[in-house]
Design a protein around this motif. Structure first.
Motif, mmCIF file in Angstrom:
data_model
loop_
_atom_site.group_PDB
_atom_site.id
_atom_site.type_symbol
_atom_site.label_atom_id
_atom_site.label_comp_id
_atom_site.label_asym_id
_atom_site.label_seq_id
_atom_site.Cartn_x
_atom_site.Cartn_y
_atom_site.Cartn_z
ATOM 1 N N THR A 119 7.026 8.960 -3.459
ATOM 2 C CA THR A 119 6.137 8.991 -2.307
ATOM 3 C C THR A 119 4.983 8.040 -2.532
ATOM 4 O OG1 THR A 119 5.229 10.560 -3.531
ATOM 5 C CG2 THR A 119 6.336 11.364 -1.875
ATOM 6 N N MET A 120 5.206 6.975 -3.382
ATOM 7 C CA MET A 120 4.063 6.126 -3.385
ATOM 8 C C MET A 120 3.866 5.203 -2.360
ATOM 9 S SD MET A 120 4.814 5.032 -7.318
ATOM 10 C CE MET A 120 3.347 3.571 -7.547
ATOM 11 N N ASP A 121 4.982 4.933 -1.356
ATOM 12 C CA ASP A 121 5.076 4.342 -0.275
ATOM 13 C C ASP A 121 4.172 4.939 0.771
ATOM 14 O OD1 ASP A 121 6.078 1.873 -0.624
ATOM 15 O OD2 ASP A 121 7.557 2.062 0.727
ATOM 16 N N SER A 122 4.024 6.450 0.803
ATOM 17 C CA SER A 122 3.160 6.928 1.685
ATOM 18 C C SER A 122 1.880 6.715 1.552
ATOM 19 C CB SER A 122 3.584 8.416 1.432
ATOM 20 O OG SER A 122 4.550 9.006 1.699
ATOM 21 N N GLU A 134 12.224 13.594 2.132
ATOM 22 C CA GLU A 134 11.704 13.639 0.841
ATOM 23 C C GLU A 134 12.518 14.698 -0.085
ATOM 24 O OE1 GLU A 134 9.642 11.435 -0.312
ATOM 25 O OE2 GLU A 134 8.599 10.891 1.565
ATOM 26 N N LEU A 181 5.612 5.826 -19.213
ATOM 27 C CA LEU A 181 4.517 5.123 -19.391
ATOM 28 C C LEU A 181 4.043 5.018 -21.143
ATOM 29 C CD1 LEU A 181 2.115 6.607 -16.844
ATOM 30 C CD2 LEU A 181 3.457 4.507 -16.593
ATOM 31 N N ASN A 212 -1.274 2.810 -10.866
ATOM 32 C CA ASN A 212 -2.053 2.031 -11.579
ATOM 33 C C ASN A 212 -2.618 1.106 -10.930
ATOM 34 O OD1 ASN A 212 -0.227 0.044 -11.209
ATOM 35 N ND2 ASN A 212 0.824 0.078 -12.979
ATOM 36 N N ASN A 236 3.499 -5.904 -5.794
ATOM 37 C CA ASN A 236 3.418 -7.041 -6.187
ATOM 38 C C ASN A 236 3.479 -7.236 -7.695
ATOM 39 O OD1 ASN A 236 0.803 -6.423 -6.881
ATOM 40 N ND2 ASN A 236 -0.165 -7.560 -5.368
ATOM 41 N N GLU A 253 12.408 7.818 -11.931
ATOM 42 C CA GLU A 253 13.541 7.580 -10.694
ATOM 43 C C GLU A 253 12.953 6.687 -9.876
ATOM 44 O OE1 GLU A 253 14.235 11.279 -8.132
ATOM 45 O OE2 GLU A 253 12.541 12.067 -9.344
ATOM 46 N N PRO A 311 12.116 4.649 -6.677
ATOM 47 C CA PRO A 311 11.915 5.208 -5.368
ATOM 48 C C PRO A 311 12.841 5.359 -4.424
ATOM 49 C CG PRO A 311 10.376 3.554 -6.499
ATOM 50 C CD PRO A 311 11.711 3.504 -7.016
ATOM 51 N N SER A 352 6.121 -2.615 -1.375
ATOM 52 C CA SER A 352 4.555 -3.089 -1.291
ATOM 53 C C SER A 352 3.861 -3.692 -2.522
ATOM 54 C CB SER A 352 3.729 -1.894 -0.782
ATOM 55 O OG SER A 352 4.097 -0.646 -1.698
ATOM 56 N N PHE A 388 -1.137 -1.508 -8.708
ATOM 57 C CA PHE A 388 -0.477 -0.857 -7.385
ATOM 58 C C PHE A 388 -1.633 -0.683 -6.452
ATOM 59 C CE2 PHE A 388 0.528 2.729 -4.758
ATOM 60 C CZ PHE A 388 1.659 2.451 -4.083
ATOM 61 N N THR A 418 6.925 9.277 -8.145
ATOM 62 C CA THR A 418 7.066 7.740 -7.474
ATOM 63 C C THR A 418 7.720 7.615 -6.123
ATOM 64 O OG1 THR A 418 9.253 7.790 -8.743
ATOM 65 C CG2 THR A 418 7.481 6.848 -9.932
ATOM 66 N N ARG A 476 12.374 4.590 -1.401
ATOM 67 C CA ARG A 476 12.284 3.379 -0.240
ATOM 68 C C ARG A 476 12.240 2.312 -1.069
ATOM 69 N NH1 ARG A 476 9.099 7.564 0.828
ATOM 70 N NH2 ARG A 476 9.204 8.446 2.896
ATOM 71 N N SER A 507 -2.484 -3.568 -4.988
ATOM 72 C CA SER A 507 -1.657 -4.212 -3.707
ATOM 73 C C SER A 507 -1.799 -3.583 -2.517
ATOM 74 C CB SER A 507 -0.071 -3.982 -4.645
ATOM 75 O OG SER A 507 0.287 -2.659 -4.576
ATOM 76 N N ILE A 508 -2.059 -2.276 -2.629
ATOM 77 C CA ILE A 508 -2.211 -1.457 -1.220
ATOM 78 C C ILE A 508 -3.618 -1.798 -0.713
ATOM 79 C CG2 ILE A 508 -0.198 -0.027 -1.874
ATOM 80 C CD1 ILE A 508 -2.430 2.074 -2.167
ATOM 81 N N LEU A 518 9.002 -0.830 -5.077
ATOM 82 C CA LEU A 518 8.496 -0.628 -3.765
ATOM 83 C C LEU A 518 8.258 -2.001 -3.124
ATOM 84 C CD1 LEU A 518 6.244 2.380 -4.365
ATOM 85 C CD2 LEU A 518 8.378 2.358 -3.156
ATOM 86 N N PRO A 571 8.591 2.522 -11.708
ATOM 87 C CA PRO A 571 9.320 2.508 -10.503
ATOM 88 C C PRO A 571 8.336 1.789 -9.350
ATOM 89 C CG PRO A 571 9.202 4.664 -11.477
ATOM 90 C CD PRO A 571 8.345 3.794 -12.629
ATOM 91 N N HIS A 572 7.028 1.882 -9.344
ATOM 92 C CA HIS A 572 6.415 1.813 -8.144
ATOM 93 C C HIS A 572 6.667 -0.070 -8.055
ATOM 94 C CE1 HIS A 572 3.381 -0.742 -10.221
ATOM 95 N NE2 HIS A 572 3.071 0.208 -11.226
ATOM 96 N N ALA A 604 0.807 4.071 0.457
ATOM 97 C CA ALA A 604 0.245 2.672 0.938
ATOM 98 C C ALA A 604 0.093 2.788 2.517
ATOM 99 C CB ALA A 604 1.534 1.637 0.800
ATOM 100 N N PRO A 653 2.036 8.200 -11.248
ATOM 101 C CA PRO A 653 2.786 6.872 -11.310
ATOM 102 C C PRO A 653 1.860 5.611 -10.621
ATOM 103 C CG PRO A 653 3.400 8.295 -9.316
ATOM 104 C CD PRO A 653 2.399 8.789 -10.155
#
Lengths: 345, 212, 460
Positions: free
Chosen positions: B153-156, A90, A261, B181, A291, A319, A321, A289, B184, B151, A323, B187-188, A287, A283-284, B158, B179
């Motif tokens: 660390t959003m996967d963390s 990270e 935003l 909403n 959809n 940024e 992400p 995950s 998201f 953004t 991943r 989705s998780i 990812l 940015p999400h 999930a 980040p």
């Protein structure tokens, strides 16, 4: 193919109020480059050669139109003495802020960018990228604005409270943070990069319009004025929700506004005749995950962006992400590259 | 309602730490029940602060300063609270997800939930999936609240939601942070997304079927 | 005024802090237009480094405000032409004319001329092969002169706006420029061909040549009237020519001032930029005059006060512009100073007679100094420069693929050798070929060493 503009050419037209063939496509590919290059984040954040090579590698992979020199927003605060914690997977984060008592502020001075903290990492990275591809790709050095650096020096909560409880101390800290930002900007320019000012904490998600005006905007303004004296085009990036301060952004003097935003149409209404917009796929959405439909999202942003009178750059809201799913980023970039303004000539 | 409670609440909203302290002491001197002073004074003040935050009149700096005032009053009052007088509405484990150390948002939500009468277990920053699941096992919370500002660390987030579900716990999961909403969150498979601290408070009540 | 020194872009960046805000604010181009933020141009080299002009990191610059202004003016030309179009001015490209037709073009109102061929130094400034590769894809490879970069620029459409008209001069000018033009025409550029007669010698019938040229100018004038929707006005022409003459005199005066003092008062690259102003006035005749006037004043001051650079004692005449400015810097580092130059732009030097009929005056001026023709003419120009400036040696920087170089370099060398004047001749290498460039540097080093030894022997 003959007749195809390169990124440098496209940007240079945008910056003199000429329409290029299409908007530049510049998602904020920062630390995600480390993943592309298959190095860990500690190497990426501490070794200018690796940072440069990773950026170049990511650019070759995705074909986006600018190189980004950015590890974390604490880069200046760290060079001034705050402790940051480097991590393998990270980005670095603030460990212990330097200023534990506002009485310490008076002793602070700007850092020497060529020796202190990880500032030399940026300079080496810029120099290498510029030598490797500076003729065709603009290089953006992400410089934290005074508000964000001050928070890194004082600790976020403490600094935010200072703005209410000890405004003079906050201003003193901002002043020295401004001087530091100017010093660092100058070195980045000399290495060949265009400073891009980032002020994540000056976000409408965190502070009010009034706090923004008094403690963030006025310092953004001064920093931009310094860069304008050298006739440089300045991008200001603010993370999070900026919808409540869009009308204030032109007062900073920023030539381009990169935002997260807020919708492009509202930004166009607020400043589209004066400021070029850079944005803003969430940015999400990139990812694995998520959809969210990148195609739909990007198309709608592009449609709005093409109408911004002063010009547009297709980007992510913040940024990319670390991943990020490569395919999703490719989708965004391809949509951008297929867009067209009317015939150039 | 006693006039003093209103004054305490006003002082919290006005960010006046010294006034809150003075008024809290005065309440004790006048023999008012401390738990009532906490609920109707400090917590009521923080609820108003939460509303001001939600309506974007107050922002993070103001909230932090208000909570500092509230905490000053709380320190004075809580020592005099008779055991069992405050009934918790439920337990919430809260933390900033793995990889992220930004805890402003998390602290605000924690503050507001505490003020609203929940028991909070704060796991801090950079909380791994493993740490979250073991806290869920030991603390048996009603709610797990996950926050991230970045953004990157959003996967963390999930990953943690997935780990909690794998534990097959009944814990309700709420998420939030700049980040994040609604989409998201869905989705998780989180149960609730809150845009701000006030929504988090409402959401916590809803998730547990409590009327405010 | 500060002691003359050559400094790098880093030093200029810091020094620029001391330039008063008022000056940065005041110095603008297109003063006839309402002031806009974009019309300022007094900025240091570091500004242009950021936008990809990579060579500027290696160059040395004079430390005066006048030189800074000249650099700023030159570097802002690209944007200026775009701004001209945005402000509603007509944009005329003048190709291959080497200064011959610009006075006529500028005598139309609301018009700006630029010289696309000058894009030839962009690959050098940017240390980039982009424009050459682009030209290569269109069929103009390394066997064509560096001006092929301008074809790349036409193709990319990112270096200047589409010209309302392109005057393409052919005949007595470089053939490779004509090649570029015909390729540019394929890209949809509207070209009016303008044919220059070859250099005359003593026996040529000047009347016939003059008549021919007058016709050419008249025809061009009609095309300009069509392109601009304006009528040619002899009064405005005279007014413009007076300014052009002033500029030509200024350039001649500055050139004289550069060679006269004991110490070199100015860098060779700045001098070349100054001289090239005569081609198309860098897109703003009035401002160009102001820039050169300030430059001349500085040169006068330095000459009168005996101020100049230290340790540049070898007096050199430079023949054919080098495209790569680094070469000039390098010879200065080796102790050379360029006291004279022959850049193939003689057509920009004669004073145009304002009392005569405009077309007759233009033809007459042109015939005083044509570009192509008998090589002896150009050989004499070089010899005359060498003698007048008491040069120790001559550097000829050839351009591979440039049509005049193979014809004229050899006779110039042989004439110089006959007179016992040392000469170094090489072909400039395109950017990206570092090894070849270092060979040139080696040859320059050897040349300067031998000149120094020669000087010492003579003094001894």
């Amino acid at each position: 193919m003959p007749g195809k503009m390169n990124p440098r050419e496209r940007w240079s037209l945008l910056l003199i109020d000429e329409l290029p063939d299409r908007p530049p496509v510049y998602p904020l590919v920062t630390c995600h480059a480390a993943r592309v290059y298959n190095c860990d984040l500690i190497e990426y954040c501490t070794d200018g050669r690796i940072l440069a090579e990773a950026q170049l590698e990511a650019q070759r992979l995705y074909g986006h139109e600018g190189l980004s020199v950015f590890t974390d927003v604490g880069i200046i605060a760290e060079a001034m003495g705050s402790k940051y914690h480097l991590r393998e997977f990270e980005v670095p984060i603030l460990d212990s802020p330097l200023i534990t008592d506002t009485a310490m502020i008076g002793e602070l001075g700007p850092p020497d960018p060529t020796t202190q903290g990880r500032l030399p990492v940026y300079l080496e990275a810029i120099d290498r990228m510029y030598s490797a591809a500076g003729d065709v790709l603009p290089i953006f050095a992400f410089i934290p604005c005074p508000f964000t650096t001050a928070a890194g020096l004082r600790g976020v909560d403490n600094f935010l409270m200072d703005t209410v409880l000890e405004p003079q101390a906050a201003h003193d800290l901002l002043d020295v943070s401004l001087k530091s930002a100017i010093t660092f900007c100058d070195e980045c320019i000399l290495a060949g990069a265009l400073p891009m000012l980032v002020d994540p904490l000056a976000s409408g998600s965190v502070i009010s319009r009034t706090t923004y005006s008094h403690f963030a905007k006025s310092y953004q303004q001064k920093l931009i004025a310094h860069l304008h004296r050298y006739d440089l085009d300045v991008t200001l990036h603010i993370c999070g929700d900026t919808s409540n301060m869009l009308d204030l952004i032109p007062q900073t003097g920023a030539d381009l506004f990169s935002f997260d935003l807020a919708d492009v149409d509202s930004a166009t209404d607020a400043m589209g005749d004066r400021v070029r917009l850079v944005g803003n796929l969430p940015p999400h959405g990139l990812l694995p995950s998520s959809n969210l439909s990148v195609t739909q999202g990007t198309n709608s942003i592009m449609e709005m962006g093409l109408k911004n009178p002063k010009g547009f750059v297709l980007s992510t809201g913040c940024e990319v992400p670390i991943r990020c799913e490569a395919q999703k980023l490719h989708t965004l970039i391809n949509i951008g590259k297929n867009a067209r303004y009317e015939e150039v000539w | 309602m006693h006039e003093l409670y209103k004054q305490i609440a006003d002082a919290v909203v006005a960010m006046q730490k010294d006034d809150v302290k003075r008024l809290a002491e005065q309440a004790l001197n006048e023999g008012l029940p401390p738990e009532e002073a906490i609920e109707k004074g400090l917590a009521a003040g923080m609820t108003r602060v939460g509303e001001l935050f939600a309506s974007k009149e107050y922002f993070v700096p103001e909230l932090l300063v208000c909570s500092r005032a509230m905490n000053a009053g709380f320190d004075i009052l809580k020592s005099k609270v008779v055991e069992g007088k405050i009934i918790s509405k439920g337990t919430v484990v809260i933390g900033v997800v793995d990889g992220d150390y930004h805890d402003i948002g998390k602290n605000i939500v924690k503050l507001m939930l505490e003020a609203a009468g929940f028991r909070l277990v704060d796991l801090g920053r950079n909380v791994t999936a493993q740490k979250f699941t073991s806290a869920v096992i030991t603390e048996k919370p009603d709610i797990a609240a996950l926050s991230t500002l970045m953004t990157t660390t959003m996967d963390s987030m999930a990953d943690i939601v997935l780990a909690l579900q794998r534990e097959n716990s009944d814990v309700k999961i709420m998420v939030g942070g700049a980040p994040v909403n609604e989409d998201f969150a869905k989705s998780i498979d989180a149960h609730f997304y809150g845009d701000n601290a006030r929504e988090a408070v409402i959401g916590a009540h809803e998730l547990l079927g409590i009327t405010i | 005024m500060t002691e003359p020194r050559q400094i790098d872009f880093r030093q200029w960046h810091r020094l620029f802090q001391q330039v008063p805000d008022r000056l940065v604010e005041e110095i603008r181009y297109y003063r006839h237009l309402p002031q806009a933020e974009w019309s300022q141009y007094l900025f240091p080299p570091s500004t242009h480094v950021v936008y990809g002009n990579r060579l500027l990191r290696k160059l040395k610059f004079d430390n005066s405000q006048a030189a800074l202004r000249l650099w700023g003016f030159v570097m802002s030309e690209g944007e200026r032409i775009y701004r001209a179009r945005q402000a509603g001015m007509k944009v005329i490209a003048v190709m291959g004319d080497l200064g011959a037709v610009t006075p006529l073009v500028y005598s139309f109102p609301n018009i700006v001329a630029f010289y696309p061929d000058c894009l030839w130094w962009t690959p050098f400034l940017m240390e980039s092969r982009e424009l050459f590769d682009e030209a290569g894809q269109l069929g103009l490879g390394e066997d064509c002169c560096f001006v092929r970069a301008s074809l790349g620029a036409f193709s990319r459409k990112a270096y200047f706006p589409k010209p309302d008209l392109c005057v393409g001069t052919v005949g007595a000018t470089c053939d490779d420029m004509a090649t570029v033009m015909s390729e540019a025409e394929q890209l949809g550029v509207d070209i009016h061909y303008f044919e220059l007669p070859h250099r005359h010698d003593g026996d040529t019938d000047k009347t016939a040549l003059s008549g021919y040229l007058e016709n050419q100018y008249q025809e061009l004038c009609r095309r300009l009237e069509q392109a601009t929707g304006e009528t040619f006005s002899p009064d405005r022409f005279r007014e413009t020519v007076q300014k052009v003459n002033r500029m030509r005199s200024l350039i001649a005066e500055i050139k004289d001032l550069s060679g006269a003092p004991a110490a070199s008062p100015m860098g060779a690259v700045e001098m070349m930029n100054m001289e090239f102003a005569a081609l198309s006035y860098y897109g703003d005749l009035d401002e160009c005059l102001a820039v050169l006037t300030e430059f001349r004043d500085l040169m006068k001051f330095r000459a009168n006060s005996g101020q100049g650079y230290q340790n540049q004692d070898l007096r050199l005449v430079w023949v054919t512009p080098p495209a790569d400015p680094l070469l000039m810097n390098y010879i200065e580092e080796l102790g050379g100073r360029v006291v004279g130059s022959e850049y193939l732009i003689h057509q920009t030097t004669p004073i145009i007679d304002t009392k005569k009929d405009p077309f007759e005056a233009l033809a007459e001026a042109h015939l005083k100094a044509t570009l192509m023709g008998s090589s002896a003419y150009r050989v004499n120009l070089v010899i005359e420069q060498v003698e007048r400036t008491h040069a120790d040696g001559v550097i000829i920087s050839g351009v591979f693929g440039s049509s005049h170089c193979p014809y004229e370099t050899a006779p110039i060398i042989s004439a110089l050798r006959q007179k016992g004047i040392p000469v170094l001749s090489f072909d400039v290498v395109a950017p990206g070929k570092r090894r070849l460039q270092s060979q040139i540097f080696n040859r320059m080093e050897a040349f300067s060493e031998s000149l120094k030894a020669r000087k010492k022997r003579r003094a001894g």
